[in-house]
Design an enzyme around this catalytic site. Structure first.
Site: not given
Length: 419
Positions: A124, A377
């Site tokens: 991430c 995301h």
């Protein structure tokens, strides 16, 4: 668990010396070798599987973005793309982090073959790690101008078999190695349980994220950072984030079932409504050495100050920002109160709340235009997207931090000074 976290905290705790003088030095000093941001933009973030980019591969998404991104650069750079000496692109789900297809995309966008390319995957944090990679190359004298990118099509790649990798059977006997396979939603449940973050608090945080994002869209606050892209299949111009949901409330979120703990007797609190969304998107950050930027007449948005990464227990990976931000501040000799805006990725509401609470951050300073719960995301894109966003949230002379947790137990953070 608490003792392990305390050990980390003790290791990185900043000295008790006042930071006032150092803050003044950072804000007032300018050096020819400073690493500066020339441009930072992104696409709209679209819904996974059913949104505007759902049928677009990452290479096409990347080349479409690059062509638009280059168009807003100064002519001195547009007309000589060879000045961009290296490109690093963060990506999580493509095979090999998209090394082949994304090199092809940069060439198709008009960069000469002499411009080198690097594919990077730190889950991430990949987009932010790409920014750090380019900054390090400028700092070390390898290059003068470089481009950091992040791109992800979760629509195309999220359902791949073991998209985040697998562990050999021999390693599964190691209790620490095995923890890297714990689903991230369950790591969030552990945070919620261990640190007493209840369902109502999580739903309240998620509701506010949506409210802030909707208000930002209504006020046109994302218009400057989003580059409109055309869908090759529908012909539609996509220029608005699809994730934010109007009229989301704590009451409406409370009706959602837990997503990771199905047994009602175990009181799961993590739901689709208080977790980040599956999304598609792309973002880019153009960096340069200050002296070179000034000689070419390039505009300077901000100064890159520093980056840090740290490991945390894999089973509560979401606490990463709570421990990497103090490490970053210690390196800069600054305090939490010296930071004006925090862009902390909202992987899940509980982990973001834990980080905000443990660091004692004013809630008004966190994700003022909403975060990943509302916006989405797209894994490898997010870090670069956050940089593009914080560039518009900061006022001249303010310092901002971009941070996120990282699957398998890490946290990353970078600091920027708006000029």
């Amino acid at each position: 668990m608490s003792q392990r976290l305390q050990d980390i905290k003790n290791h990185i705790a900043p000295d008790s010396v006042s930071t006032t003088q150092n803050l003044k030095i950072i804000k007032e000093s300018k050096n020819p070798d400073d690493i500066v941001i020339i441009a930072a933009n992104r696409s709209a973030i679209t819904k996974g599987f059913k949104g505007g980019f759902n049928d677009i591969n990452t290479d096409y998404l990347l080349v479409s973005f690059l062509k638009e991104f280059i168009e807003i650069w100064p002519k001195s750079l547009q007309e000589n793309l060879a000045l961009v000496e290296d490109i690093t692109c963060g990506n999580v789900l493509n095979v090999g982090a998209g090394a082949t297809e994304h090199r092809a995309a940069m060439l198709a966008a008009g960069f000469p073959y002499q411009t080198s390319f690097n594919a990077i995957n730190r889950q991430c944090s990949s987009g932010l790690t790409a920014v750090n990679d380019i900054a390090n190359k400028i700092s070390s004298g390898q290059i003068d101008i470089g481009l950091a990118l992040g791109v992800e099509s979760m629509s195309k790649n999220y359902k791949n078999i073991n998209p985040l990798g697998s562990i050999s059977e021999e390693l599964l006997n190691d209790k620490n190695a095995k923890k890297c396979l714990i689903p991230m939603g369950l790591t969030n449940e552990l945070i919620a349980k261990n640190f007493n973050i209840n369902r109502n608090q999580q739903d309240s945080f998620a509701s506010k994220s949506n409210q802030k994002a909707i208000e930002a869209i209504k006020q046109g606050l994302f218009k400057d950072e989003i580059l409109p892209l055309k869908s090759p299949s529908s012909g539609k111009i996509i220029d608005t984030d699809e994730g934010p949901r109007e009229n989301v409330s704590v009451d409406s979120l409370s009706k959602l079932n837990p997503a990771f703990i199905k047994d009602p007797k175990k009181n799961g609190t993590t739901t689709a409504g208080n977790s980040s969304q599956i999304s598609d998107g792309v973002a880019g950050v153009l960096l340069a050495r200050r002296s070179v930027a000034e000689s070419l007449g390039l505009p300077i948005m901000a100064r890159y100050l520093a980056f840090q990464v740290i490991g945390v227990p894999p089973e509560i990976m979401g606490v990463g920002p709570a421990f990497v931000i103090p490490k970053l501040l210690s390196k800069l000799q600054l305090s939490i109160n010296d930071i004006d805006i925090f862009e902390i990725n909202e992987a899940f509401a509980a982990q973001c709340l834990y980080c905000a609470n443990i660091l004692k951050i004013d809630q008004e300073k966190i994700n003022p235009r909403g975060g990943a719960i509302a916006l989405g995301h797209p894994l490898g894109c997010t870090g670069a997207r956050q940089v593009a966003t914080i560039m518009r949230e900061l006022q001249t002379g303010q310092i901002g931090i971009v941070s996120m947790c990282i699957g398998t137990g890490m946290g990353a953070a970078a600091a920027f000074l708006k000029e």
